[in-house]
Structures are given as structure tokens and as C-alpha cells.
Design an enzyme around this catalytic site. Structure first.
Site, short mmCIF file in Angstrom:
data_model
loop_
_atom_site.label_atom_id
_atom_site.label_comp_id
_atom_site.label_asym_id
_atom_site.label_seq_id
_atom_site.Cartn_x
_atom_site.Cartn_y
_atom_site.Cartn_z
N CYS A 1 -2.28 -1.43 7.52
CA CYS A 1 -1.42 -0.26 7.62
C CYS A 1 -1.60 0.45 8.97
CB CYS A 1 -1.74 0.72 6.49
SG CYS A 1 -1.24 0.10 4.87
N HIS B 1 0.84 -1.20 0.00
CA HIS B 1 0.00 0.00 0.00
C HIS B 1 0.88 1.26 0.00
CE1 HIS B 1 -3.83 -2.16 1.68
NE2 HIS B 1 -3.47 -2.58 0.48
N GLU C 1 1.08 3.73 1.98
CA GLU C 1 1.69 4.05 3.27
C GLU C 1 2.96 3.23 3.50
OE1 GLU C 1 -1.46 3.23 2.64
OE2 GLU C 1 -2.83 3.85 4.24
N CYS D 1 -5.86 1.16 5.85
CA CYS D 1 -6.64 -0.08 5.98
C CYS D 1 -6.42 -0.66 7.37
CB CYS D 1 -6.24 -1.08 4.89
SG CYS D 1 -4.61 -1.80 5.14
#
Lengths: 331, 331
Positions: free
Chosen positions: A111, A50, A52, A102
């Protein structure tokens, strides 16, 4: 240099991967410390880390110069490494993410867990996640005493609006290339970077709609050979079924080709790209969610395309010598 | 994230002040440390600190959080403060500047002196300065054992090409606002941010050329009231001298207004903006160095402007809802 500025950077980074992240949303992330930009990243494709995680990995390397993190590619490996090695270096850092982090174990670990374990000073959110499975990240962070702020909600929602349409039902976008005065024929051709970009998008679409006249005149292949990608099915929008079957698009394997004036065929597909000119756009504009326009550097002496459509510019970026513009209908 | 990326950021920052820095060149500067962006700045107007000084001031604050530097506004004050307080914090920093740092005492002390006293790890240069008075910065830095690299020379030269034309003789640019399909009449109007921007440019121009038909139809004021700026002289390009003197542009004080079909009047001015439509552009395109196009978010059903001109896009940026594009003729 304020929250809006840094969130805009994250949004712009994410737009570079619009469509390409499907079936995942595009997400951008920027990490700062005292107004310095420690890293900029975005989610690139489904299954990869992701936004992040990519930004945190890069930030860790930039802050520590510890090369041991660089070979790690999966989210789980990056999570595990950082839990052991973060040494509290992020406690004065702020993390800007265009979408609520998420909060569930899917293809990657949550995350929200990584961000709270690394003890970020503050997390700034663009759009809240209304997905029932992935959401809850903000509440998790608040429980762990991470300070939360919000910025650029409207632009962050616009970034994932196409993803939401895709998830709920279907995403339809119309792509054309024109000179800066709206001429799509006989003008300067798109540059290689723009052509590569179109092939990347075709690889992600499952149906490509194109006008019959364009097929007869241009005799296109409509594949994604420039990026070795998948080739979408084709709907040739035409009243006449009469086409030379030697036209290269018919030669592509594992592809359905429809020749029809019934646009309902589109309904069976999740991600539909339409390529065509002014007539096609006029006929189909009610069905279009987004416009993708590659502007080439010429003022041409030919006529422009002219269906009347009020737009809102969503993003623009350099593609070689051209400008790539995403737009939606103005609400 | 490499030298090209950081130099591009510096170039993009400088373009925001294109024309506005005259009689100085536009210059952008980015300071990094281990690939982290410590500050981004640009020269904003003549007499204010150079791009490098603005970036170093902001970087000092970001790195130290010492607020004592913030109230300092003149280059000399910032130089003096940093000589005493830098504490070697820049010795691991790299400085990207789009133009060779100045090397002489002009309105401000030499940037090359500041950079070498602060002992930057490396200085990355976009374009060398061929101005005989200000140049020599690179040699000064090399003498002080500062490592020098180069990046994005072509784009850095393009950034200052207008300044060079101005300095040598004259800079002429043609401004128009159109829909994204090249329609300049009856379309969506430019947004407030674009209009403000045009007034900022008028404040810096000494002559504004406009077509007679536009004056008769639009009855414009052609001032810079939105920014309380200076008002350029006007050349109404027209075969007929017959104009209603109640049109507001004639009421502006301290302004000459020429009504003539002799474009040689332009020769008496250093910075000339031309505003007009397709006919005006067709008539005058040979005299134009740059094109400034504000694209508004609409596909219109009207005809486009259509003088045939091959362009090169130089820069584009957000102006409210519009896209502001700088272009030159393709070489």
C-alpha cells in the site's frame, strides 16, 4: 471535523470486520479533501484488498465518475489501473489509515507504494505496525516526501489488539446476548441481524466453548448455516460426560466435540469463542480477552448475570434492533 | 453508500441535540456530491441556524475554501452571502434533511428559499412537516424544479416524535445510569461527559421528578451548574413530607420544590425529566414517553433494576467512557 474525527470514522468502519479479517488485522481507511469525506472503507477478509486500496478505489470513482475502475477486484489490478490513470487527482487528498500502510509484497502489493505514487498530500496514521515483515510503510512514505501525521493511537491499537493476540498465540472472546438490564434468559431474543453476525463469527473461530447446562437445555446446533460457513470444533465444559447424542451439535460433520472440564483443550486453538451464561462467565472470565455483548431492547423483570468485571467499551454498532458492543477488561 | 446511509448520518447528527433544540425540532442535514460527504450538520438550539443552513455554510467553505463565510452566524447573513456568492457550486450537490425544509419567515428566513436559489440537484427528505406554519417546503422546491426524494421516514419521524409531543402537550422522559448488566446502585459512576450531558438536559427541562428515597440517600443538588444553565423545578415523589431542608436541592434559588405523591403536578410542565431507580420506574412507567439510559462499562455483582418494559432503541452515541442510549416503548 478534525484528524481525530476522521480517524474515528476509519476505526468504526474497521470494527465492523473485527475477527472477520483474521488472519489479517482489521484496518479502516478514510480519504478526505478539504474536510470533505471522499470515501470510507475497511479491509473485509484475508486476500481481499487492504483498507487503503478499497478506499482509494472508491475515492477515484467518486472524484472522476470513471466506471472503468469498478469491475477491478484484485489489489494488483487496482494498483496497475491507478498508476496509469490517477492524473494527480489525489494530490490535494488526505488519507487516514488506522494501521501503518504495509510495505511488502504479500498476497497484495504494498500500500505504501500506491500511496506515494498517487502523491497524497498527507497520510494520517493510527497505529504503527510492529510486524517485522509488513512494517516500514511510514519510512517509505517519508522518503517519497509524503507528509505524515498521527491520530487516535490508543483506539487504533485497541482495534488490532485482538489480531496481535491471535498472531502471537490465541484470541479468546466471550459472547452473550442480554436485555439492556443484563438478563440473558427468558428475555427478548436476538434479532436476525445479530444471529447472522454470530454465525459469521463462528465461521472464523476454530473452537466454540459452551456450558453443559446450556447444551442440555437449549439443544443447540452451533453451526454457521446462516452464512454457509465452516463449523468450529466444540468444547462442552462439563463435569458429566452424559449428553443425549441426538442433540444437533453432535450431528455436524467434520467437527470434533470434546466433553470435558479441562479448559486446557482451548490451548490448541487460535480463535476461541465462548458462549454461555453467568456461571460460565464467572468460571472462565480470567481466560477471556474480549466481551461481545448483543443488547436487546427490553428491560426484563428477571435476574441479571452478575460476575463482577470492570470493562472498557471498545465499539458499538447497530445490529438490526439490537446494539452490538465490544468490550475488554479495564486495565 | 446510498440515500438510506446518508440520511442515517443526518439523523444520527440530529439525535446529538435531542431535547436541546426545544422548542424547535431536532433536524440533521448532510450534503453530498457524487457520494462524497461535503458536510454534516444539525440544528443545535432555538434561534441558531437550521440544520440545512449550517450544512450549506460548511459545504460552501469546504468546496471553495472562501473564509469570508466563516464569521457569519445568523441565518439571514448566511442567506444573503450565499445568494451573492454561490456561483452555482451546489448544482451537482444533493441535500439530505431529516425534516421537510421550513417555508416561512420565523426567527430565520425559509430554508426552502435558500435551497432553491442555490439550485441543488436533488433534495432528500426524511419526514414531512405537518406544522401548518412551517410546512410547504416540498411544494416550494417542486415549483422551482428541484428533484425530491424520500428516505428513512420511520426513523426521521421517531427523531421528532418527542418534539411533537412537546408541541402538542408534554414530553416526559425517564433517565437512569446503569452498568451494562442493569445495576444502578453501587456501580461504576457515570463519566464526566455523561454528567455534563445530564446538566445540559436539566437546563432544558422545566420539571425534574425524583424519588423521596433517592433525595434522602444521595442529598442531591439537582441543578445544572456544570453548564451554567437554568435549574428546573423539582417534584419529590414521596408519601412523607419530612425532608432535611439542608439537602442542597432546597437551596437553589428561583426554583419551586413540590413534595407530593400526586403526579398530576407534572401536568403543568412541558418538558419533564424523571430521575430515579427501579421502584420509581415501576410506579411511573405508564407516564413515560422516552427512556434515556447511560450505560457504564462494568458488569456488576449487584441486582439489576427490573420493571418489565419492551423497548425500541432509537439512538446510541458515545459519551466519554459510557454509551448514551435513547429508547421508546415498543409499539
Amino acid at each position: 471535523m478534525n484528524d481525530d474525527f476522521f480517524m474515528s470514522l476509519a476505526i468504526k468502519q474497521a470494527w465492523k470486520f473485527q475477527i472477520l479479517t483474521l488472519p489479517n488485522p482489521p484496518v479502516g481507511c478514510v480519504i478526505t479533501q478539504n474536510n470533505m469525506i471522499i470515501s470510507i472503507s475497511a479491509h473485509k477478509k484475508s486476500g481481499s484488498p487492504h483498507g487503503e486500496v478499497g478506499a482509494i478505489k472508491q475515492a477515484y470513482y467518486n472524484l472522476t465518475q470513471d466506471k472503468n475502475i469498478l469491475p477491478l477486484e484484485t489489489s494488483q489490478d487496482i494498483h496497475n489501473f491507478l498508476y496509469e490513470n490517477h492524473n494527480n487527482i489525489f494530490s490535494n487528498c488526505e488519507l487516514y489509515t488506522t494501521l501503518e500502510p504495509c510495505n511488502h509484497y504479500g498476497k497484495t502489493p504494498p500500500c505504501s507504494l500506491l500511496i506515494s505514487k498517487l502523491n497524497f498530500k498527507r497520510v494520517i496514521i493510527g497505529a504503527k505496525d510492529d510486524n517485522k515483515i509488513a512494517s516500514g510503510g511510514i519510512n517509505s512514505l517519508i522518503k517519497e516526501n509524503i507528509k505524515i501525521s498521527y491520530a487516535k493511537e490508543k483506539e487504533s491499537l485497541a482495534l488490532i489488539d485482538g489480531f496481535k493476540k491471535y498472531q502471537k498465540n490465541q484470541l479468546v472472546f466471550f459472547k452473550y446476548a442480554s436485555t439492556i438490564n443484563g438478563v440473558i434468559t427468558g428475555g427478548y431474543l436476538s434479532c436476525d441481524d445479530s444471529l447472522d453476525d454470530v454465525h459469521k463469527l463462528r465461521d472464523k473461530c476454530d473452537l466454540l466453548v459452551i456450558g453443559g447446562n446450556t447444551v442440555r437445555k437449549d439443544r443447540p446446533t452451533l453451526d454457521s448455516r446462516r452464512v454457509n460457513g465452516k463449523n468450529p470444533d466444540i468444547l462442552i465444559y462439563s463435569n458429566s460426560k452424559n449428553f443425549d447424542k441426538e442433540i444437533p451439535l453432535f450431528k455436524i460433520k467434520k467437527r470434533k466435540v470434546f466433553i470435558s472440564n479441562d479448559l486446557n483443550i482451548m490451548k490448541n486453538y487460535k480463535c476461541v469463542m465462548i458462549e454461555g451464561g453467568g456461571n460460565m462467565l464467572e468460571n472462565i472470565k480470567e481466560k477471556v480477552d474480549y466481551f461481545l455483548i448483543y443488547l436487546t431492547p427490553q428491560i426484563s423483570d428477571k435476574d441479571n448475570i452478575k460476575p463482577n468485571i470492570n470493562l472498557e467499551f471498545l465499539n458499538y454498532e447497530e445490529k438490526g434492533k439490537d446494539i452490538k458492543v465490544w468490550a475488554s477488561k479495564r486495565k
